[in-house]
Design a protein around this motif. Structure first.
Motif, PDB file in Angstrom:
ATOM      1  N   ALA A  25       0.831  -1.208   0.000  1.00  0.00           N
ATOM      2  CA  ALA A  25       0.000   0.000   0.000  1.00  0.00           C
ATOM      3  C   ALA A  25       0.865   1.259   0.000  1.00  0.00           C
ATOM      4  O   ALA A  25       0.567   2.237  -0.699  1.00  0.00           O
ATOM      5  N   LEU A  26       1.957   1.238   0.767  1.00  0.00           N
ATOM      6  CA  LEU A  26       2.850   2.398   0.805  1.00  0.00           C
ATOM      7  C   LEU A  26       3.501   2.640  -0.550  1.00  0.00           C
ATOM      8  O   LEU A  26       3.606   3.784  -1.010  1.00  0.00           O
ATOM      9  N   TYR A  27       3.907   1.549  -1.214  1.00  0.00           N
ATOM     10  CA  TYR A  27       4.493   1.682  -2.552  1.00  0.00           C
ATOM     11  C   TYR A  27       3.477   2.239  -3.541  1.00  0.00           C
ATOM     12  O   TYR A  27       3.795   3.089  -4.380  1.00  0.00           O
ATOM     13  N   GLY A  28       2.230   1.760  -3.445  1.00  0.00           N
ATOM     14  CA  GLY A  28       1.193   2.240  -4.351  1.00  0.00           C
ATOM     15  C   GLY A  28       0.918   3.721  -4.163  1.00  0.00           C
ATOM     16  O   GLY A  28       0.727   4.460  -5.141  1.00  0.00           O
ATOM     17  N   VAL A  29       0.905   4.161  -2.910  1.00  0.00           N
ATOM     18  CA  VAL A  29       0.663   5.582  -2.646  1.00  0.00           C
ATOM     19  C   VAL A  29       1.795   6.436  -3.201  1.00  0.00           C
ATOM     20  O   VAL A  29       1.566   7.463  -3.859  1.00  0.00           O
ATOM     21  N   ARG A  30       3.048   6.016  -2.963  1.00  0.00           N
ATOM     22  CA  ARG A  30       4.192   6.771  -3.469  1.00  0.00           C
ATOM     23  C   ARG A  30       4.215   6.784  -4.992  1.00  0.00           C
ATOM     24  O   ARG A  30       4.555   7.797  -5.620  1.00  0.00           O
ATOM     25  N   TYR A  31       3.853   5.657  -5.600  1.00  0.00           N
ATOM     26  CA  TYR A  31       3.811   5.579  -7.061  1.00  0.00           C
ATOM     27  C   TYR A  31       2.766   6.536  -7.613  1.00  0.00           C
ATOM     28  O   TYR A  31       3.011   7.247  -8.602  1.00  0.00           O
ATOM     29  N   GLY A  32       1.601   6.569  -6.962  1.00  0.00           N
ATOM     30  CA  GLY A  32       0.552   7.467  -7.418  1.00  0.00           C
ATOM     31  C   GLY A  32       0.936   8.930  -7.259  1.00  0.00           C
ATOM     32  O   GLY A  32       0.653   9.755  -8.137  1.00  0.00           O
ATOM     33  N   VAL A  33       1.597   9.264  -6.151  1.00  0.00           N
ATOM     34  CA  VAL A  33       2.024  10.650  -5.927  1.00  0.00           C
ATOM     35  C   VAL A  33       3.063  11.056  -6.973  1.00  0.00           C
ATOM     36  O   VAL A  33       3.010  12.169  -7.518  1.00  0.00           O
ATOM     37  N   ASP A  34       4.007  10.164  -7.263  1.00  0.00           N
ATOM     38  CA  ASP A  34       5.028  10.464  -8.273  1.00  0.00           C
ATOM     39  C   ASP A  34       4.393  10.674  -9.643  1.00  0.00           C
ATOM     40  O   ASP A  34       4.791  11.584 -10.385  1.00  0.00           O
TER      41      ASP A  34
END
Length: 440
Positions: A25-34
């Motif tokens: 979930a943390l990776y997905g959030v960071r990916y979406g923000v990027d």
């Protein structure tokens, strides 16, 4: 409250799955923000490019026409995708006519530029250091190459390769997308500055007759650190750590893996000179375009008010043109221009920086120094020379196999070690740059 306690108990009893899903979930959030930040960044750059595209052309004028030399194999075959996604839309929005020529094999860019017959306003390199070197070589080998340079024919460099030494010095930024956008905007804004070029000629050992020259913008590397860095892809299964692992394993194998632990040879060099009665008179005599009536033509003056054709008849430099010699034995030799090395100062006498490492190095020191370089830190050298031209005659040992053959890198492209003659061509080509860097 009971639901919270139940959820905490579930996490405690299934902590492995909880950690996995939390990480995902943390990776997905960071990916979406990027992705969102990249979208907003490109939107701003595209809006700026559109402003140039909406400008009215002068009467009888034509849109700008550029030719893009695209290396689709650069950066593990991601260069074409990045060009179409980040660079091409901005060029089209700016109203520029773009012709794209894709290379299919190594060295093709050199021939394409050398035989290019279409009328263009600029050539854009979409690739890495190797593609840029081939493009500049093809341009300077052309029969009308001097004419193109006299009218300040510009070259654009889009950092789409795996190694972008010159492009990073022009558009330094940790964000690769922003660096690509800045390089594209420099082409749109038509801001240029001159940079140095090294002319490299391979000398035949028997006749000393040079072949066709190769031109580079970055520099030349020879030695153990160059070999370990060049063979990092051999350890691809280590992922992002392969560059660091390369120094560990290649250092252990040493000469058995073809490492250049001893770079020995004879170095002849000429010290730099900013202008004297000797070199300027020779340069003027070689200029076939000069005629007697040019005496009556007013001389151009620089921004400071000094005449462009300064009188060097009274300037004496005893060391100008004097050949100096040096025997070298090192594990690392690096030849760079002012384009890439911050310590190779552009002010003063134009020069090439020749950096020599220690004659020997231990395993621990080799690994630690290699890791420092991979982290972007400046290399450590024992001796640094500033020269105008040099001649390197390496002393090569007999090799038992092709794996032990010694190689050098010219703008991060591999070449067999041979005697070479390198000459500095100060401010030879013009490249697109940021407006703040437009300093002649």
């Amino acid at each position: 409250m009971a639901r919270v306690v139940k959820a905490l108990k579930t996490i405690r009893n299934n902590w492995k799955k909880s950690i996995f899903f939390f990480g995902a979930a943390l990776y997905g959030v960071r990916y979406g923000v990027d992705k969102y930040n990249t979208f907003q960044l490109m939107r701003a750059y595209c809006e700026e490019a559109l402003q140039y595209g909406e400008l009215m052309l002068p009467k009888g004028g034509r849109p700008r026409h550029i030719t893009v030399i695209l290396n689709p194999a650069a950066n593990r075959r991601t260069s074409k995708k990045n060009f179409e996604k980040y660079c091409a839309p901005m060029l089209h929005l700016a109203g520029i006519c773009v012709d794209i020529i894709q290379t299919e094999f190594e060295g093709q860019a050199r021939g394409l530029v050398e035989s290019l017959d279409s009328v263009v306003d600029a050539i854009v390199v979409a690739g890495g250091d190797g593609t840029a070197s081939e493009t500049v070589t093809g341009l300077l080998r052309r029969a009308d190459g001097d004419l193109a340079l006299q009218r300040k024919f510009p070259i654009g460099i889009l950092p789409l390769g795996r190694t972008n030494t010159v492009a990073r010095s022009l558009f330094m930024d940790s964000n690769n997308v922003k660096m690509m956008a800045e390089a594209t905007m420099a082409i749109i804004k038509e801001v240029t500055k001159p940079i140095d070029v090294i002319k490299i000629e391979v000398l035949e050992t028997e006749t000393d007759i040079p072949g066709k020259p190769v031109y580079c913008l970055g520099g030349i590397q020879w030695g153990a650190y160059r070999d370990a860095h060049a063979k990092r892809d051999k350890y691809w299964y280590w992922g992002v750590l392969r560059s660091y692992v390369s120094y560990i394993f290649m250092g252990m194998k040493g000469e058995k893996a073809g490492m250049s632990w001893q770079c020995e040879g004879h170095l002849n060099y000429v010290l730099p000179c900013k202008g004297c009665s000797k070199c300027k008179i020779e340069e003027k005599s070689e200029n076939s375009s000069y005629r007697w009536w040019h005496v009556f033509i007013p001389k151009h003056t620089s921004a400071s008010g000094n005449a462009a054709d300064k009188d060097y008849s009274n300037v004496i430099n005893e060391q100008c043109g004097t050949n100096l010699q040096k025997e070298i034995s090192t594990v690392d030799l690096n030849v760079t221009t002012a384009n890439t090395s911050p310590k190779c100062i552009r002010d003063g006498d134009p020069h090439i920086q020749v950096a020599l490492g220690p004659p020997s190095v231990g395993y621990t020191e080799f690994v630690s120094e290699g890791w420092r370089r991979e982290n972007g830190e400046m290399p450590c050298y024992e001796n640094i020379l500033e020269v105008r031209e040099l001649e390197l005659r390496p002393v090569l040992k007999e090799t038992k196999s092709e794996d032990q053959q010694q190689w050098i890198s010219i703008d991060n492209e591999d070449y067999e070690v041979k005697p070479i003659h390198a000459t500095l061509l100060p401010k030879k080509v013009h490249v697109f740059c940021k407006p703040a860097d437009n300093i002649s």
